[in-house]
Scaffold this motif. Structure first.
Motif, PDB file in Angstrom:
ATOM      1  N   SER A 116       7.496  19.012 -57.442  1.00  0.00           N
ATOM      2  CA  SER A 116       8.121  17.771 -56.983  1.00  0.00           C
ATOM      3  C   SER A 116       7.222  17.107 -55.954  1.00  0.00           C
ATOM      4  O   SER A 116       6.536  17.779 -55.186  1.00  0.00           O
ATOM      5  CB  SER A 116       9.481  18.074 -56.357  1.00  0.00           C
ATOM      6  N   GLU A 117       7.224  15.780 -55.952  1.00  0.00           N
ATOM      7  CA  GLU A 117       6.459  15.030 -54.955  1.00  0.00           C
ATOM      8  C   GLU A 117       7.345  14.621 -53.777  1.00  0.00           C
ATOM      9  O   GLU A 117       6.953  13.794 -52.954  1.00  0.00           O
ATOM     10  CB  GLU A 117       5.842  13.785 -55.593  1.00  0.00           C
ATOM     11  N   GLN A 118       8.530  15.207 -53.697  1.00  0.00           N
ATOM     12  CA  GLN A 118       9.439  14.891 -52.597  1.00  0.00           C
ATOM     13  C   GLN A 118       8.774  15.203 -51.260  1.00  0.00           C
ATOM     14  O   GLN A 118       8.138  16.239 -51.098  1.00  0.00           O
ATOM     15  CB  GLN A 118      10.717  15.724 -52.743  1.00  0.00           C
ATOM     16  N   PRO A 119       8.885  14.314 -50.264  1.00  0.00           N
ATOM     17  CA  PRO A 119       8.229  14.560 -48.966  1.00  0.00           C
ATOM     18  C   PRO A 119       8.894  15.701 -48.203  1.00  0.00           C
ATOM     19  O   PRO A 119      10.113  15.872 -48.258  1.00  0.00           O
ATOM     20  CB  PRO A 119       8.387  13.232 -48.225  1.00  0.00           C
ATOM     21  N   TYR A 120       8.072  16.448 -47.507  1.00  0.00           N
ATOM     22  CA  TYR A 120       8.543  17.520 -46.640  1.00  0.00           C
ATOM     23  C   TYR A 120       7.819  17.406 -45.300  1.00  0.00           C
ATOM     24  O   TYR A 120       6.769  16.765 -45.203  1.00  0.00           O
ATOM     25  CB  TYR A 120       8.293  18.890 -47.286  1.00  0.00           C
ATOM     26  N   PRO A 121       8.370  18.002 -44.241  1.00  0.00           N
ATOM     27  CA  PRO A 121       7.745  17.891 -42.918  1.00  0.00           C
ATOM     28  C   PRO A 121       6.283  18.326 -42.936  1.00  0.00           C
ATOM     29  O   PRO A 121       5.929  19.320 -43.585  1.00  0.00           O
ATOM     30  CB  PRO A 121       8.599  18.819 -42.046  1.00  0.00           C
ATOM     31  N   GLU A 122       5.457  17.589 -42.212  1.00  0.00           N
ATOM     32  CA  GLU A 122       4.026  17.868 -42.217  1.00  0.00           C
ATOM     33  C   GLU A 122       3.727  19.287 -41.724  1.00  0.00           C
ATOM     34  O   GLU A 122       2.843  19.960 -42.272  1.00  0.00           O
ATOM     35  CB  GLU A 122       3.276  16.861 -41.341  1.00  0.00           C
ATOM     36  N   GLU A 123       4.437  19.739 -40.720  1.00  0.00           N
ATOM     37  CA  GLU A 123       4.182  21.081 -40.199  1.00  0.00           C
ATOM     38  C   GLU A 123       4.373  22.133 -41.290  1.00  0.00           C
ATOM     39  O   GLU A 123       3.574  23.066 -41.417  1.00  0.00           O
ATOM     40  CB  GLU A 123       5.117  21.369 -39.018  1.00  0.00           C
ATOM     41  N   MET A 124       5.422  21.986 -42.091  1.00  0.00           N
ATOM     42  CA  MET A 124       5.668  22.919 -43.187  1.00  0.00           C
ATOM     43  C   MET A 124       4.558  22.832 -44.233  1.00  0.00           C
ATOM     44  O   MET A 124       4.056  23.846 -44.731  1.00  0.00           O
ATOM     45  CB  MET A 124       7.026  22.613 -43.830  1.00  0.00           C
ATOM     46  N   ARG A 125       4.160  21.627 -44.557  1.00  0.00           N
ATOM     47  CA  ARG A 125       3.125  21.429 -45.578  1.00  0.00           C
ATOM     48  C   ARG A 125       1.793  22.005 -45.140  1.00  0.00           C
ATOM     49  O   ARG A 125       1.082  22.630 -45.933  1.00  0.00           O
ATOM     50  CB  ARG A 125       2.974  19.938 -45.876  1.00  0.00           C
ATOM     51  N   LEU A 126       1.425  21.807 -43.870  1.00  0.00           N
ATOM     52  CA  LEU A 126       0.138  22.305 -43.388  1.00  0.00           C
ATOM     53  C   LEU A 126       0.140  23.827 -43.249  1.00  0.00           C
ATOM     54  O   LEU A 126      -0.879  24.480 -43.485  1.00  0.00           O
ATOM     55  CB  LEU A 126      -0.209  21.649 -42.055  1.00  0.00           C
ATOM     56  N   LYS A 127       1.267  24.384 -42.875  1.00  0.00           N
ATOM     57  CA  LYS A 127       1.364  25.844 -42.734  1.00  0.00           C
ATOM     58  C   LYS A 127       1.200  26.520 -44.091  1.00  0.00           C
ATOM     59  O   LYS A 127       0.668  27.630 -44.188  1.00  0.00           O
ATOM     60  CB  LYS A 127       2.700  26.218 -42.103  1.00  0.00           C
ATOM     61  N   HIS A 128       1.669  25.859 -45.146  1.00  0.00           N
ATOM     62  CA  HIS A 128       1.558  26.386 -46.508  1.00  0.00           C
ATOM     63  C   HIS A 128       0.695  25.425 -47.340  1.00  0.00           C
ATOM     64  O   HIS A 128       1.055  25.058 -48.459  1.00  0.00           O
ATOM     65  CB  HIS A 128       2.942  26.529 -47.135  1.00  0.00           C
ATOM     66  N   ARG A 129      -0.446  25.064 -46.817  1.00  0.00           N
ATOM     67  CA  ARG A 129      -1.260  24.037 -47.451  1.00  0.00           C
ATOM     68  C   ARG A 129      -1.694  24.433 -48.861  1.00  0.00           C
ATOM     69  O   ARG A 129      -1.821  23.584 -49.742  1.00  0.00           O
ATOM     70  CB  ARG A 129      -2.488  23.742 -46.578  1.00  0.00           C
ATOM     71  N   TYR A 130      -1.899  25.727 -49.123  1.00  0.00           N
ATOM     72  CA  TYR A 130      -2.298  26.180 -50.452  1.00  0.00           C
ATOM     73  C   TYR A 130      -1.216  25.837 -51.479  1.00  0.00           C
ATOM     74  O   TYR A 130      -1.518  25.567 -52.647  1.00  0.00           O
ATOM     75  CB  TYR A 130      -2.570  27.687 -50.445  1.00  0.00           C
ATOM     76  N   LEU A 131       0.060  25.841 -51.067  1.00  0.00           N
ATOM     77  CA  LEU A 131       1.133  25.406 -51.962  1.00  0.00           C
ATOM     78  C   LEU A 131       1.159  23.888 -52.085  1.00  0.00           C
ATOM     79  O   LEU A 131       1.347  23.328 -53.166  1.00  0.00           O
ATOM     80  CB  LEU A 131       2.491  25.901 -51.449  1.00  0.00           C
ATOM     81  N   ASP A 132       0.968  23.214 -50.953  1.00  0.00           N
ATOM     82  CA  ASP A 132       0.961  21.752 -50.933  1.00  0.00           C
ATOM     83  C   ASP A 132      -0.124  21.208 -51.860  1.00  0.00           C
ATOM     84  O   ASP A 132       0.065  20.183 -52.521  1.00  0.00           O
ATOM     85  CB  ASP A 132       0.734  21.276 -49.500  1.00  0.00           C
ATOM     86  N   LEU A 133      -1.253  21.916 -51.925  1.00  0.00           N
ATOM     87  CA  LEU A 133      -2.370  21.471 -52.758  1.00  0.00           C
ATOM     88  C   LEU A 133      -2.123  21.736 -54.244  1.00  0.00           C
ATOM     89  O   LEU A 133      -2.842  21.199 -55.089  1.00  0.00           O
ATOM     90  CB  LEU A 133      -3.666  22.166 -52.322  1.00  0.00           C
ATOM     91  N   ARG A 134      -1.130  22.552 -54.574  1.00  0.00           N
ATOM     92  CA  ARG A 134      -0.783  22.733 -55.986  1.00  0.00           C
ATOM     93  C   ARG A 134      -0.030  21.514 -56.527  1.00  0.00           C
ATOM     94  O   ARG A 134       0.010  21.303 -57.739  1.00  0.00           O
ATOM     95  CB  ARG A 134       0.097  23.970 -56.167  1.00  0.00           C
ATOM     96  N   ARG A 135       0.572  20.728 -55.656  1.00  0.00           N
ATOM     97  CA  ARG A 135       1.332  19.567 -56.098  1.00  0.00           C
ATOM     98  C   ARG A 135       0.385  18.549 -56.727  1.00  0.00           C
ATOM     99  O   ARG A 135      -0.753  18.371 -56.286  1.00  0.00           O
ATOM    100  CB  ARG A 135       2.098  18.967 -54.921  1.00  0.00           C
ATOM    101  N   GLU A 136       0.869  17.889 -57.748  1.00  0.00           N
ATOM    102  CA  GLU A 136       0.006  17.069 -58.605  1.00  0.00           C
ATOM    103  C   GLU A 136      -0.799  16.032 -57.826  1.00  0.00           C
ATOM    104  O   GLU A 136      -2.007  15.900 -58.010  1.00  0.00           O
ATOM    105  CB  GLU A 136       0.853  16.379 -59.676  1.00  0.00           C
ATOM    106  N   ARG A 137      -0.129  15.296 -56.962  1.00  0.00           N
ATOM    107  CA  ARG A 137      -0.807  14.233 -56.226  1.00  0.00           C
ATOM    108  C   ARG A 137      -1.892  14.804 -55.322  1.00  0.00           C
ATOM    109  O   ARG A 137      -3.029  14.320 -55.314  1.00  0.00           O
ATOM    110  CB  ARG A 137       0.227  13.450 -55.397  1.00  0.00           C
ATOM    111  N   ASN A 138      -1.587  15.849 -54.564  1.00  0.00           N
ATOM    112  CA  ASN A 138      -2.562  16.414 -53.636  1.00  0.00           C
ATOM    113  C   ASN A 138      -3.718  17.075 -54.370  1.00  0.00           C
ATOM    114  O   ASN A 138      -4.870  17.024 -53.915  1.00  0.00           O
ATOM    115  CB  ASN A 138      -1.888  17.412 -52.697  1.00  0.00           C
ATOM    116  N   HIS A 139      -3.415  17.716 -55.497  1.00  0.00           N
ATOM    117  CA  HIS A 139      -4.477  18.336 -56.287  1.00  0.00           C
ATOM    118  C   HIS A 139      -5.438  17.256 -56.796  1.00  0.00           C
ATOM    119  O   HIS A 139      -6.663  17.434 -56.778  1.00  0.00           O
ATOM    120  CB  HIS A 139      -3.858  19.099 -57.459  1.00  0.00           C
ATOM    121  N   TRP A 140      -4.854  16.137 -57.226  1.00  0.00           N
ATOM    122  CA  TRP A 140      -5.678  15.020 -57.707  1.00  0.00           C
ATOM    123  C   TRP A 140      -6.569  14.480 -56.593  1.00  0.00           C
ATOM    124  O   TRP A 140      -7.741  14.147 -56.821  1.00  0.00           O
ATOM    125  CB  TRP A 140      -4.776  13.913 -58.242  1.00  0.00           C
ATOM    126  N   ILE A 141      -6.034  14.376 -55.376  1.00  0.00           N
ATOM    127  CA  ILE A 141      -6.802  13.827 -54.251  1.00  0.00           C
ATOM    128  C   ILE A 141      -8.035  14.680 -53.967  1.00  0.00           C
ATOM    129  O   ILE A 141      -9.142  14.152 -53.765  1.00  0.00           O
ATOM    130  CB  ILE A 141      -5.912  13.718 -52.995  1.00  0.00           C
TER     131      ILE A 141
END
Length: 604
Positions: A116-141
């Motif tokens: 899902s591309e649903q937004p989540y708090p930045e602190e959570m995303r950065l702490k688990h950045r390897y998961l955040d980077l699996r998301r389609e948009r971030n992987h594309w970037i």
């Protein structure tokens, strides 16, 4: 057959129907249709639908596996029926029927969904950045960034540049920001500095006889986060060229940038050559040295139209050294009174200014508004001509000393361009800002300081430094700007020791200080230095523009937080007493932090 895969999850099509293949990837999504279980299997390349029948020995295992578990599937490629084709997937006309299944890794409960591309708090995303980077948009970037950097390297090599790396552990130098320092264990009491930029090294490469250098260079600056700069560290395309004048550098680099943007942009890119705008003209017409040329509005100087007028507020301010800048608002005469009131409130509340006066010119040419009543017809005509106004237009005024007036007028120009729908949003508009002043007055100390790059050659050489007031001296300095963002700065370098000593003397450096701080560069210049120049466009900013990102940190695989913390790795962190002793260091905390550490309230 390879133990993990014969194909990627984006490779299968109708020409593979009937083949037995093997795929590996992550369980992206599952859909249980009773007798059939559909699994979207994802890898770096794409998604393939995998199907298991309830009679399959692997049905229960697949059904129980959590999302993001890693599996290997072997089976036959089958064509989907016409009504089940998924046109959004490259593999959407086929699916894989499971014959064999191997579980490589079972995922724990996810802190947030990957599919899902649903937004989540930045602190959570950065702490688990390897998961955040699996998301389609971030992987594309991240992939897009790699492609952009590859294009940059190709463009530089095509133009005869050598890629040369320069040291990371080096000496401190005054680049305009704080250094990150590294204690030198073998040299007690001494420190290395991480480079804010490879400035002196690239100049030394020119002295060493390398004609054209470039590097995708990491740079480190101890400064706060900004929307257009990643905190802590960033990357730039660092370049230097020998035996060049300013126009040689501009022509070469606009060719590189145009080539890269043309390859990756989804919007029109300005044709070459790009505009050259002198700094003074840019500050007057656009209220900024980073003009957004997608906005067609041009600011005008109407100081003389108000000098000695009956509009006493402006006339008195002008006698005290103020100027008046006019910001046109085409078609705004049709706007309600609330539009003008809101602009005035915006100036006071968000820009901390006294306000924005205005005049409205009706379709009949009649001028209206509080200011219009205090101005004669000839003064109104002068304003109308200077600002290029027609019937049905309005004009706003910023009255202050030149610096604050330019800032307010520039901000008002940007706001009006957007509010009136005049700014072109789907384009990349470039320009070069040239003829920067070498020096400026420090607002706090009232001392002469370098305004741009201290290593720049003054346009008139030593003669200008000796015979002109410092604030009148222009430098061979330039910025490249795109859509209101500075992409990079550069200069023709000061390669003559005599001129360099004088330039730094004007900025308050003694000869001994200059020699001590830049001794390696000065010594090299004494052995024969070619005229040279260069610049450094920001890689992160280029990616931000081309990927359409709202924040520069979104274009970095592992960015710092806004507080300059690596939440993934837990940096910065304390080090042990043993390590401190090895480095001959002792930690001396500020009083407030000592109290927090003693009471355990740190971070509250």
């Amino acid at each position: 057959m390879h133990p993990f895969r014969t194909h990627t999850c984006n490779a299968l099509g109708l020409d593979h129907v009937g083949e037995t293949v093997r795929l590996s990837g992550w369980i992206h999504r599952k859909r249980d249709h009773g007798n059939l279980l559909f699994v979207d299997l994802r890898d770096h390349f794409g998604i393939t639908q995998v199907v298991a029948d309830r009679s399959s020995e692997h049905f229960a295992t697949l059904e129980s596996l959590p999302l993001e578990s890693v599996i290997t599937v072997t089976g036959s490629v089958v064509a989907r029926t016409e009504e089940t084709v998924n046109p959004t997937l490259a593999t959407g006309r086929v699916e894989l029927t499971v014959a064999e299944l191997a579980v490589r890794s079972t995922s724990a409960q996810l802190p947030f969904p990957v599919n899902s591309e649903q937004p989540y708090p930045e602190e959570m995303r950065l702490k688990h950045r390897y998961l955040d980077l699996r998301r389609e948009r971030n992987h594309w970037i991240v992939r897009k960034r790699s492609e952009i950097v590859a294009s940059i390297r190709q463009a530089m090599v095509e133009r005869g540049f050598l890629e040369i790396t320069t040291p990371i552990l080096t000496a401190t130098s005054p680049e305009g920001a704080r250094d990150y320092v590294v204690p030198a264990r073998l040299h007690p009491g001494k420190f290395y500095a991480l480079p804010q930029a490879p400035q002196m090294f690239k100049q030394l490469l020119m002295v060493a006889g390398f004609d054209r250098y470039f590097q995708v260079a990491p740079c480190f600056r101890d400064e706060a986060a900004r929307a257009d700069r990643s905190p802590g560290e960033f990357y730039q395309l660092d370049i230097e060229m020998s035996f060049v004048e300013q126009e040689d550098v501009l022509g070469t680099m606009e060719g590189v940038l145009h080539q890269v943007f043309d390859q990756h942009a989804t919007k029109p890119v300005d044709a070459l050559p790009w505009r050259r705008i002198p700094y003074a003209e840019s500050m007057l017409k656009y209220g900024s040295d980073k003009p957004d040329l997608r906005n067609p509005l041009v600011i005008a100087d109407v100081t003389e139209a108000f000098r000695g007028s009956d509009f006493g507020i402006f006339a008195k301010a002008i006698d005290g050294g103020a100027v008046v800048r006019a910001i046109p608002a085409p078609g705004a005469a049709a706007q309600p009174r609330s539009f003008f009131d809101k602009m005035n409130d915006w100036a006071r509340e968000e820009q901390e200014a006294a306000g924005l006066g205005y005049v409205i010119f009706g379709d009949d040419g009649e001028a209206r508004g509080p200011i219009a009543k205090r101005l004669t017809a000839d003064r109104l005509a002068a304003i109308r001509e200077a600002a290029g106004l027609a019937g049905g237009d309005a004009v706003f005024f910023a009255c202050d000393h030149p610096g604050p007036a330019a800032k307010l007028a520039g901000a008002a120009r940007l706001k009006l361009g957007l509010d009136l729908g005049l700014t072109e949003l789907d384009a990349f508009r470039f320009c070069w800002i040239v003829d920067f002043p070498m020096y400026e007055l420090d607002e706090e100390t009232d001392q002469i300081v370098f305004s741009h790059n201290p290593f720049s050659m003054p346009q008139g050489g030593l003669d200008d430094l000796l015979n002109k007031h410092p604030l009148e001296v222009m430098g061979w300095q330039y910025d490249v700007v795109c859509n209101g963002m500075e992409l990079g700065s550069g200069a023709i370098r000061n390669h003559v020791p005599e001129i360099m000593f004088k330039a730094f003397e004007i900025a308050g450096y003694s000869a001994d200080e200059t020699e001590k701080t830049f001794g390696s560069l000065l010594r090299a210049f004494r052995y024969g230095a070619p005229p040279h120049g260069g610049m450094a466009p920001g890689i992160d900013r280029i990616v931000m523009l081309l990927a359409g990102l709202p924040n520069i940190r979104e274009g970095i695989a592992f960015p710092m937080s806004q507080q300059v913390e690596d939440l993934l790795m837990g940096a910065p962190t304390e080090i042990s007493e043993k390590h401190l002793r090895e480095l001959h260091l002792r930690v001396h905390l500020p009083p407030k932090m000592k109290q927090q550490a003693a009471t355990g309230t740190e971070g509250e």
